[in-house]
Scaffold this motif. Sequence first.
Motif, PDB file in Angstrom:
ATOM      1  N   ASN A 131       0.824  -1.214   0.000  1.00 48.63           N
ATOM      2  CA  ASN A 131       0.000   0.000   0.000  1.00 48.63           C
ATOM      3  C   ASN A 131       0.858   1.265   0.000  1.00 48.63           C
ATOM      4  O   ASN A 131       2.099   1.194  -0.082  1.00 48.63           O
ATOM      5  CB  ASN A 131      -1.021  -0.039   1.142  1.00 48.63           C
ATOM      6  CG  ASN A 131      -0.376   0.034   2.523  1.00 48.63           C
ATOM      7  OD1 ASN A 131       0.798   0.417   2.669  1.00 48.63           O
ATOM      8  ND2 ASN A 131      -1.142  -0.327   3.539  1.00 48.63           N
ATOM      9  N   GLN A 132       0.176   2.411   0.106  1.00 53.05           N
ATOM     10  CA  GLN A 132       0.862   3.718   0.007  1.00 53.05           C
ATOM     11  C   GLN A 132       1.821   3.955   1.178  1.00 53.05           C
ATOM     12  O   GLN A 132       2.688   4.826   1.093  1.00 53.05           O
ATOM     13  CB  GLN A 132      -0.170   4.853  -0.102  1.00 53.05           C
ATOM     14  CG  GLN A 132      -1.061   5.048   1.113  1.00 53.05           C
ATOM     15  CD  GLN A 132      -2.198   4.026   1.222  1.00 53.05           C
ATOM     16  OE1 GLN A 132      -2.365   3.156   0.367  1.00 53.05           O
ATOM     17  NE2 GLN A 132      -2.978   4.139   2.287  1.00 53.05           N
ATOM     18  N   ASP A 133       1.680   3.189   2.260  1.00 54.87           N
ATOM     19  CA  ASP A 133       2.615   3.308   3.395  1.00 54.87           C
ATOM     20  C   ASP A 133       3.726   2.265   3.295  1.00 54.87           C
ATOM     21  O   ASP A 133       4.437   2.029   4.276  1.00 54.87           O
ATOM     22  CB  ASP A 133       1.857   3.128   4.724  1.00 54.87           C
ATOM     23  CG  ASP A 133       0.766   4.175   4.898  1.00 54.87           C
ATOM     24  OD1 ASP A 133       1.011   5.332   4.508  1.00 54.87           O
ATOM     25  OD2 ASP A 133      -0.328   3.828   5.393  1.00 54.87           O
ATOM     26  N   ASN A 134       3.812   1.651   2.107  1.00 54.83           N
ATOM     27  CA  ASN A 134       4.847   0.638   1.863  1.00 54.83           C
ATOM     28  C   ASN A 134       4.653  -0.618   2.717  1.00 54.83           C
ATOM     29  O   ASN A 134       5.617  -1.345   2.969  1.00 54.83           O
ATOM     30  CB  ASN A 134       6.233   1.224   2.109  1.00 54.83           C
ATOM     31  CG  ASN A 134       7.157   0.901   0.949  1.00 54.83           C
ATOM     32  OD1 ASN A 134       6.730   0.276  -0.029  1.00 54.83           O
ATOM     33  ND2 ASN A 134       8.407   1.305   1.066  1.00 54.83           N
ATOM     34  N   LYS A 135       3.420  -0.829   3.170  1.00 48.77           N
ATOM     35  CA  LYS A 135       3.141  -2.046   3.937  1.00 48.77           C
ATOM     36  C   LYS A 135       2.642  -3.127   2.990  1.00 48.77           C
ATOM     37  O   LYS A 135       1.789  -2.869   2.129  1.00 48.77           O
ATOM     38  CB  LYS A 135       2.075  -1.772   5.004  1.00 48.77           C
ATOM     39  CG  LYS A 135       2.631  -1.007   6.198  1.00 48.77           C
ATOM     40  CD  LYS A 135       1.588  -0.912   7.295  1.00 48.77           C
ATOM     41  CE  LYS A 135       2.159  -0.213   8.515  1.00 48.77           C
ATOM     42  NZ  LYS A 135       1.100   0.310   9.386  1.00 48.77           N
ATOM     43  N   LEU A 136       3.146  -4.330   3.181  1.00 53.28           N
ATOM     44  CA  LEU A 136       2.723  -5.467   2.365  1.00 53.28           C
ATOM     45  C   LEU A 136       1.240  -5.745   2.624  1.00 53.28           C
ATOM     46  O   LEU A 136       0.825  -5.857   3.777  1.00 53.28           O
ATOM     47  CB  LEU A 136       3.566  -6.686   2.758  1.00 53.28           C
ATOM     48  CG  LEU A 136       3.334  -7.968   1.970  1.00 53.28           C
ATOM     49  CD1 LEU A 136       3.741  -7.789   0.512  1.00 53.28           C
ATOM     50  CD2 LEU A 136       4.106  -9.128   2.603  1.00 53.28           C
ATOM     51  N   VAL A 137       0.461  -5.844   1.569  1.00 55.79           N
ATOM     52  CA  VAL A 137      -0.958  -6.184   1.748  1.00 55.79           C
ATOM     53  C   VAL A 137      -1.281  -7.598   1.264  1.00 55.79           C
ATOM     54  O   VAL A 137      -2.150  -8.259   1.812  1.00 55.79           O
ATOM     55  CB  VAL A 137      -1.923  -5.164   1.095  1.00 55.79           C
ATOM     56  CG1 VAL A 137      -1.750  -3.788   1.719  1.00 55.79           C
ATOM     57  CG2 VAL A 137      -1.767  -5.091  -0.406  1.00 55.79           C
TER      58      VAL A 137
END
Lengths: 149, 116
Positions: A131-137
């Motif tokens: 996602n936009q926070d660089n968290k793996l989804v």
Amino acid sequence: MSGDNIIGREYESDYEVSYEKVKEYVRVLDDNNPYYTDREFVKSLDGGHPFAPPTFAAIYCQPALENLYFDPEFSNLIPRLVHGEQEYHFHEPVRAGDIIHTNAVIDKNYTKTNQAGKIHRIFEIKTTSSNQDNKLVCTGLYTLLFRGE
Amino acid sequence: MPKKKRSNTIIGKYMPYYYAGASLDFNLIHIDQDYAKANGLPGIILQGMCTMALTAKHLIDNGNPAQLRSIKVRFLNPVLPEDELVFDSVTKGPDVSVIVKNQNGGRVLKGKATLK
């Protein structure tokens, strides 16, 4: 048959998840889960935006895969394409307003002979979405099968 | 104790078109009868991803979608418009196994999932 030279080839896309699109998607599935459709209900839980169903991964990964399907090395195989298997692992939940970046890489290419002696060609495609926070989804594994003639 | 759950879904006559619109999966085997038949299918077939989505809907069952941690499915036979699907799942701890059959008892999907 073409498609030999595309192992390791990568395709990228960005997809912005909208509440309206999520509503369209769940309407087709006749899924009335309030986590997807009821903005006020979700706001009352944690103040955030409505959730996308986990299998909405098929939607936000699609633009990256479309870049693959339109690859000239691949596109002539499409009429005999069958989706054999699909695997997803979910991490951070996806919610309306998220921007999802997906990387799709062609990981494996092999053949399998069925009982009738037909040779099917199989491609395995790995997807990684953040996602936009660089968290793996989500990570995905698409097993696509091209039926032998 | 393992927990069993069953649900049913009738695939609408136009569902492949609706799912194509929502997913942008316009592969012609889902929307063009002549093309599907010319390519060895009985007619247009439902997108596998749609059957998978219906399977996830059966598992999540109006709860928090974040409980679904993973899902892995194998598409066994095509799903056709107007099929009546039966979803059967067995949950043991976090592990779920699921089988989807059509009205003729034919298996269209089998899979595994993890729930938290």
